[in-house]
Design a protein around this motif. Sequence first.
Motif, PDB file in Angstrom:
ATOM      1  N   ARG A 141      -5.355  14.228 -11.455  1.00 28.41           N
ATOM      2  CA  ARG A 141      -4.114  14.361 -11.571  1.00 28.41           C
ATOM      3  C   ARG A 141      -3.575  15.157 -10.432  1.00 28.41           C
ATOM      4  NH1 ARG A 141      -2.606  12.933 -16.385  1.00 28.41           N
ATOM      5  NH2 ARG A 141      -0.565  14.172 -16.500  1.00 28.41           N
ATOM      6  N   VAL A 142      -2.138  14.859 -10.090  1.00 26.69           N
ATOM      7  CA  VAL A 142      -1.732  15.454  -8.773  1.00 26.69           C
ATOM      8  C   VAL A 142      -0.561  16.268  -9.235  1.00 26.69           C
ATOM      9  CG1 VAL A 142      -0.659  15.034  -6.724  1.00 26.69           C
ATOM     10  CG2 VAL A 142      -2.518  13.631  -7.486  1.00 26.69           C
ATOM     11  N   LEU A 143      -0.248  17.438  -8.824  1.00 29.52           N
ATOM     12  CA  LEU A 143       0.919  18.268  -9.069  1.00 29.52           C
ATOM     13  C   LEU A 143       1.983  17.982  -7.903  1.00 29.52           C
ATOM     14  CD1 LEU A 143       2.273  20.422 -10.754  1.00 29.52           C
ATOM     15  CD2 LEU A 143       1.211  22.230  -9.017  1.00 29.52           C
ATOM     16  N   LYS A 198       1.532   7.069  -6.874  1.00 35.59           N
ATOM     17  CA  LYS A 198       0.367   8.379  -7.005  1.00 35.59           C
ATOM     18  C   LYS A 198       1.147   9.574  -6.836  1.00 35.59           C
ATOM     19  CE  LYS A 198      -3.506   5.296  -6.684  1.00 35.59           C
ATOM     20  NZ  LYS A 198      -4.775   5.288  -6.130  1.00 35.59           N
ATOM     21  N   LEU A 199       2.052   9.654  -5.927  1.00 38.86           N
ATOM     22  CA  LEU A 199       2.357  11.032  -5.375  1.00 38.86           C
ATOM     23  C   LEU A 199       3.767  11.272  -5.878  1.00 38.86           C
ATOM     24  CD1 LEU A 199       1.500  10.916  -1.515  1.00 38.86           C
ATOM     25  CD2 LEU A 199      -0.044  11.736  -3.493  1.00 38.86           C
ATOM     26  N   GLU A 225       6.486  18.242 -12.030  1.00 34.81           N
ATOM     27  CA  GLU A 225       5.753  17.427 -13.131  1.00 34.81           C
ATOM     28  C   GLU A 225       4.311  17.157 -12.539  1.00 34.81           C
ATOM     29  OE1 GLU A 225       7.504  13.646 -13.540  1.00 34.81           O
ATOM     30  OE2 GLU A 225       8.371  13.695 -11.390  1.00 34.81           O
ATOM     31  N   HIS A 226       3.465  16.730 -13.652  1.00 35.85           N
ATOM     32  CA  HIS A 226       2.068  16.211 -13.243  1.00 35.85           C
ATOM     33  C   HIS A 226       2.290  14.763 -13.606  1.00 35.85           C
ATOM     34  CE1 HIS A 226       0.760  20.519 -13.943  1.00 35.85           C
ATOM     35  NE2 HIS A 226      -0.292  20.052 -13.439  1.00 35.85           N
ATOM     36  N   ILE A 227       1.534  13.993 -12.515  1.00 36.73           N
ATOM     37  CA  ILE A 227       1.670  12.637 -12.656  1.00 36.73           C
ATOM     38  C   ILE A 227       0.155  12.427 -12.486  1.00 36.73           C
ATOM     39  CG2 ILE A 227       3.907  12.204 -11.633  1.00 36.73           C
ATOM     40  CD1 ILE A 227       2.454  11.411  -9.141  1.00 36.73           C
ATOM     41  N   SER A 228      -0.340  11.267 -12.920  1.00 36.61           N
ATOM     42  CA  SER A 228      -1.561  10.702 -12.815  1.00 36.61           C
ATOM     43  C   SER A 228      -1.775  10.058 -11.446  1.00 36.61           C
ATOM     44  CB  SER A 228      -2.115   9.423 -13.840  1.00 36.61           C
ATOM     45  OG  SER A 228      -2.042  10.013 -15.159  1.00 36.61           O
ATOM     46  N   LEU A 245       0.788  -1.192   0.036  1.00 37.65           N
ATOM     47  CA  LEU A 245       0.147   0.027   0.051  1.00 37.65           C
ATOM     48  C   LEU A 245       0.776   1.202  -0.035  1.00 37.65           C
ATOM     49  CD1 LEU A 245      -2.793   1.316   0.066  1.00 37.65           C
ATOM     50  CD2 LEU A 245      -2.708   1.133   2.767  1.00 37.65           C
ATOM     51  N   ALA A 246       2.032   1.247   0.905  1.00 40.82           N
ATOM     52  CA  ALA A 246       2.717   2.196   0.761  1.00 40.82           C
ATOM     53  C   ALA A 246       3.488   2.539  -0.758  1.00 40.82           C
ATOM     54  CB  ALA A 246       4.166   2.144   1.887  1.00 40.82           C
ATOM     55  N   ARG A 247       3.983   1.511  -1.300  1.00 45.62           N
ATOM     56  CA  ARG A 247       4.693   1.898  -2.540  1.00 45.62           C
ATOM     57  C   ARG A 247       3.735   2.170  -3.715  1.00 45.62           C
ATOM     58  NH1 ARG A 247       8.285  -3.576  -3.691  1.00 45.62           N
ATOM     59  NH2 ARG A 247       6.244  -4.471  -2.639  1.00 45.62           N
ATOM     60  N   ASN A 248       2.283   1.568  -3.704  1.00 47.66           N
ATOM     61  CA  ASN A 248       1.269   2.118  -4.554  1.00 47.66           C
ATOM     62  C   ASN A 248       1.121   3.639  -4.328  1.00 47.66           C
ATOM     63  OD1 ASN A 248       1.322  -0.440  -6.034  1.00 47.66           O
ATOM     64  ND2 ASN A 248       0.076  -1.170  -4.226  1.00 47.66           N
ATOM     65  N   THR A 249       0.894   3.827  -2.941  1.00 48.20           N
ATOM     66  CA  THR A 249       0.161   5.509  -2.794  1.00 48.20           C
ATOM     67  C   THR A 249       1.595   6.292  -3.132  1.00 48.20           C
ATOM     68  OG1 THR A 249      -0.922   4.573  -1.054  1.00 48.20           O
ATOM     69  CG2 THR A 249      -0.181   7.000  -0.851  1.00 48.20           C
ATOM     70  N   ALA A 250       2.796   5.987  -2.755  1.00 40.43           N
ATOM     71  CA  ALA A 250       3.854   6.676  -3.215  1.00 40.43           C
ATOM     72  C   ALA A 250       4.063   6.903  -4.442  1.00 40.43           C
ATOM     73  CB  ALA A 250       5.267   6.121  -2.662  1.00 40.43           C
TER      74      ALA A 250
END
Length: 399
Positions: free
Chosen positions: A381-383, A175-176, A395-398, A168-173
Amino acid sequence: MTTAPLSNDARAIEELRSKLGGRLTIVGHHYEQEATIQHCDIRGDSLELARRVPGIASDYIVFCGVYFMAESAALLAREGQQVLLPDHSADCVMAQMTPARLLDRVLGRLTASGRKLVPLAYVNTSLAVKAVVGRYGGAVCTSANAEKMMNWAFRQGDGVLFLPDKNLARNTARKLGITGRDTHILDVRKTGEAVDLEAADKAALVLWPGLCAIHARFHPEQIEAVRKADPSCKVIVHPECSPEVVRAADGAGSTTYIIEYVRNAPDGAHIYVGTEINLVERLAREQEGRIRVEALRSSACSNMAKITPEKLRATLEGIVAGNTDPITVPSEDSAPAKASLERMLEACAKFLMLVGGGENLLKKGFPFPNPAIAEPIPSQRVLVVGKTRGGSSVEHISA
């Protein structure tokens, strides 16, 4: 669809519920078997149930789930309320991967240099662990709000220790926008003496080496196989799955996310779901005739399965007879553990729309994520604005 006749236990449970009336509220997690959850007044994922408990006015809250969930409910319950778990042996394997004394020792070593490493505990942890987290200024999170809470944690110090679920930590990281080179998985063997302090100090995100045995059963090869059989199918999984599985899927999110994804799917859709089998089978029955819902593979939680109708009936009979065994909260752990839960609820309520803090993190050269994170919607999308060891980046990432 015809309704099956009630079993003797089911009839007795309904009679007891009627007799107790407003003095009783039964809550249940989505992973419970149908024969049990059909009697629940409130159903939800960990976040939803945590939100609902403070508003329950009943004398008795019977929790159909595992032990850490009942402990959290006992922390948030009103004075005088009893929180009951039909089987106290219904534990969580992942929660057991973080003994409180070991966590306290490891955190002590990681912060001895003066670093403010903020612990962020997945709700799948014991009350004692939540108390340790609370004493170090940390908070709890769920799979539904992990992004938001990881952002919150970064704003509180110059690094985050996420526990116990490394997946969960790596999947959340991801995204950020936090990459593998800015993370470090701890070696907690030898009662914490094996921890590489130098490597941990260089990492923005430090990870406890735990995982969910239920979701560890899913693999990318299973996704490849179902897509080969039906190229038009969709695959959604829980973020406790490995990063490889999450990347291969069409979507990943909490049980509430999975439920909404399925219910909002267009007619005729074919969806494979990678999570605990009780929820998958319930969704398949609910959507029968409209869409096809199948398990990516069958994966059951043996601890959730311990909460049977027979044990639920016995618990309700105990209430009527005045013979109960409520979940108790040690006085020394109550305040710090409750603080870790309340920090989560408060942070979620405020929605964290303002950017601020993180200066210490930036000084160490770590990427600092923007805390303006809404609910985990696939199209969001997260800045990410920050600095990596390779140089500055914007950068922008999804999400």
